[in-house]
Scaffold this motif. Structure first.
Motif, PDB file in Angstrom:
ATOM      1  N   MET A  97      36.118  37.701  43.263  1.00  0.00           N
ATOM      2  CA  MET A  97      36.951  37.307  42.348  1.00  0.00           C
ATOM      3  C   MET A  97      36.891  38.028  40.819  1.00  0.00           C
ATOM      4  O   MET A  97      37.627  38.918  39.709  1.00  0.00           O
ATOM      5  CB  MET A  97      36.598  36.089  41.911  1.00  0.00           C
ATOM      6  CG  MET A  97      37.615  35.414  43.368  1.00  0.00           C
ATOM      7  SD  MET A  97      39.410  36.115  43.973  1.00  0.00           S
ATOM      8  CE  MET A  97      39.143  36.398  45.347  1.00  0.00           C
ATOM      9  N   ASN A  98      35.003  37.762  40.922  1.00  0.00           N
ATOM     10  CA  ASN A  98      34.135  39.153  39.256  1.00  0.00           C
ATOM     11  C   ASN A  98      34.571  40.217  39.335  1.00  0.00           C
ATOM     12  O   ASN A  98      34.716  40.819  38.585  1.00  0.00           O
ATOM     13  CB  ASN A  98      33.058  38.428  39.990  1.00  0.00           C
ATOM     14  CG  ASN A  98      32.047  38.997  38.358  1.00  0.00           C
ATOM     15  OD1 ASN A  98      31.689  38.230  37.640  1.00  0.00           O
ATOM     16  ND2 ASN A  98      31.209  40.346  38.663  1.00  0.00           N
ATOM     17  N   LEU A 152      41.884  30.680  42.045  1.00  0.00           N
ATOM     18  CA  LEU A 152      42.203  30.690  41.148  1.00  0.00           C
ATOM     19  C   LEU A 152      41.474  30.440  40.081  1.00  0.00           C
ATOM     20  O   LEU A 152      41.348  31.242  38.409  1.00  0.00           O
ATOM     21  CB  LEU A 152      43.980  29.696  41.167  1.00  0.00           C
ATOM     22  CG  LEU A 152      45.339  29.923  41.750  1.00  0.00           C
ATOM     23  CD1 LEU A 152      46.343  29.118  41.687  1.00  0.00           C
ATOM     24  CD2 LEU A 152      45.895  31.433  41.798  1.00  0.00           C
ATOM     25  N   ALA A 153      41.010  29.693  39.474  1.00  0.00           N
ATOM     26  CA  ALA A 153      39.396  29.562  39.251  1.00  0.00           C
ATOM     27  C   ALA A 153      38.860  30.847  38.618  1.00  0.00           C
ATOM     28  O   ALA A 153      38.193  31.188  37.981  1.00  0.00           O
ATOM     29  CB  ALA A 153      38.908  28.139  39.728  1.00  0.00           C
ATOM     30  N   GLY A 154      37.659  31.768  40.477  1.00  0.00           N
ATOM     31  CA  GLY A 154      37.460  32.742  40.273  1.00  0.00           C
ATOM     32  C   GLY A 154      38.364  33.531  39.234  1.00  0.00           C
ATOM     33  O   GLY A 154      37.583  34.569  38.851  1.00  0.00           O
ATOM     34  N   ALA A 157      37.985  33.233  35.545  1.00  0.00           N
ATOM     35  CA  ALA A 157      36.697  33.286  35.008  1.00  0.00           C
ATOM     36  C   ALA A 157      37.358  34.982  34.535  1.00  0.00           C
ATOM     37  O   ALA A 157      37.068  35.610  33.159  1.00  0.00           O
ATOM     38  CB  ALA A 157      36.122  33.099  35.908  1.00  0.00           C
ATOM     39  N   SER A 158      37.736  36.091  35.877  1.00  0.00           N
ATOM     40  CA  SER A 158      37.929  37.188  34.951  1.00  0.00           C
ATOM     41  C   SER A 158      38.791  37.599  34.689  1.00  0.00           C
ATOM     42  O   SER A 158      38.623  38.669  33.831  1.00  0.00           O
ATOM     43  CB  SER A 158      38.530  37.770  36.852  1.00  0.00           C
ATOM     44  OG  SER A 158      36.836  38.182  37.692  1.00  0.00           O
ATOM     45  N   ILE A 159      39.974  36.806  34.252  1.00  0.00           N
ATOM     46  CA  ILE A 159      40.598  37.396  32.947  1.00  0.00           C
ATOM     47  C   ILE A 159      39.594  36.805  31.951  1.00  0.00           C
ATOM     48  O   ILE A 159      39.858  37.576  30.869  1.00  0.00           O
ATOM     49  CB  ILE A 159      41.551  36.837  33.224  1.00  0.00           C
ATOM     50  CG1 ILE A 159      42.859  36.682  34.288  1.00  0.00           C
ATOM     51  CG2 ILE A 159      43.020  36.023  31.578  1.00  0.00           C
ATOM     52  CD1 ILE A 159      44.081  35.429  34.628  1.00  0.00           C
TER      53      ILE A 159
END
Length: 295
Positions: A97-98, A152-154, A157-159
């Motif tokens: 995700m990052n 979705l939380a990850g 974070a990227s957003i």
């Protein structure tokens, strides 16, 4: 890239790769917010001391708003989201995700700066989402509502990373990069403080040495030392080369978690990571030199 800077790049990937594993250790004990507060506080102190040693001026009052916005977008919110996702998904998932951050940076460049969003970057966005779907769908963890929420939380974070990177380009051009790093970490720590305090009694009663050591490493090494390495790479090799560390982090995160937390590395994880990294390369324009890619 010089041999010394290539060594720094690999070291940075190894350091940032451990951060997801360390959050998996600390967050269940201290909670996501207190874990993030400890990381931001120690990171702020480490970067501040390094910046002061180099004679960096901070101009706190003048740059307070900029530090706060970047601190929220680049540290307080994304670190907290990853620390929460660490309760529900493996390290490899979080690291993947990052890796979406450059893709969302391109999206915010279009929204906030009016930069051209080419078909290649649009395709990268779609491919990145497909990679996430592959990772979740055939990964080693059963698909549950909490796993989906963790993913979705990850992504959230990227957003935030994408927004913060674009905001930094717009409003922090005249601020020394180390001042921005330290100032934003301090702002993040202050913003997190009132939300972290309620978790302190629980941490005192149930805290473990491994969780405490994890937070210390997250703050001093994964934030303080890592920022110093990253900004050195930017200053000597340029941002486009420094950001290639993104491609190494999922692999290092997976290996660390496999070695120390017994998290499996499955074909589904490898497939999802590869698809997301190809999408990231497309977003960064690293595939433009290939003859079959249209300009």
């Amino acid at each position: 890239m010089s041999t010394s800077n290539l060594t720094r790049l690999v070291l940075l990937a190894l350091i940032w790769g451990t951060s997801f594993m360390l959050m998996r250790i600390a967050s269940p004990v201290f909670g996501p917010i207190l874990t993030t507060f400890g990381r931001a506080s120690l990171g702020a102190l480490a970067i501040y001391l390094f910046a002061r040693q180099r004679g960096v001026e901070f101009h706190w009052k003048k740059n307070a708003k900029t530090y706060l916005v970047i601190g929220l977008g680049n540290t307080a919110i994304p670190f907290s989201l990853f620390a929460w996702s660490a309760l529900h998904i493996p390290s490899a998932y979080m690291a993947t995700m990052n890796s979406l951050a450059p893709i969302f940076t391109a999206v915010f460049g279009f929204i906030m700066l009016g930069e051209r969003l080419s078909w290649l970057r649009i395709s990268a966005f779609v491919l990145g989402l497909f990679g996430v779907a592959v990772l979740v769908g055939i990964g080693p963890v059963s698909v549950t509502p909490l796993v989906i929420a963790g993913v979705l939380a990850g992504m959230g974070a990227s957003i935030n990373y994408g927004f913060a990177a674009t905001y930094t380009r717009m409003y922090a051009k005249e601020i020394p990069s180390l001042a921005t790093a330290a100032g934003s970490q301090f702002a993040a720590a202050l913003a997190l403080l009132p939300f972290a305090l309620p978790s302190v009694p629980h941490a005192i009663e149930y805290g473990t040495s491994s969780a405490l050591i994890s937070v210390v490493i997250l703050g001093i090494v994964c934030t303080g030392i890592a920022y110093a390495l990253f900004f050195h790479l930017i200053s000597t090799e340029g941002a486009s080369k420094a950001v290639t560390v993104t491609f190494l982090i999922p692999a290092t995160a997976s290996v660390w978690a496999w070695l120390l937390l017994d998290e499996p590395i499955t074909p589904g994880i490898v497939a999802g990571i590869l698809i997301v990294l190809i999408a990231t390369a497309m977003s960064l324009g690293l595939l433009k030199k290939l003859p079959f890619v249209k300009r």
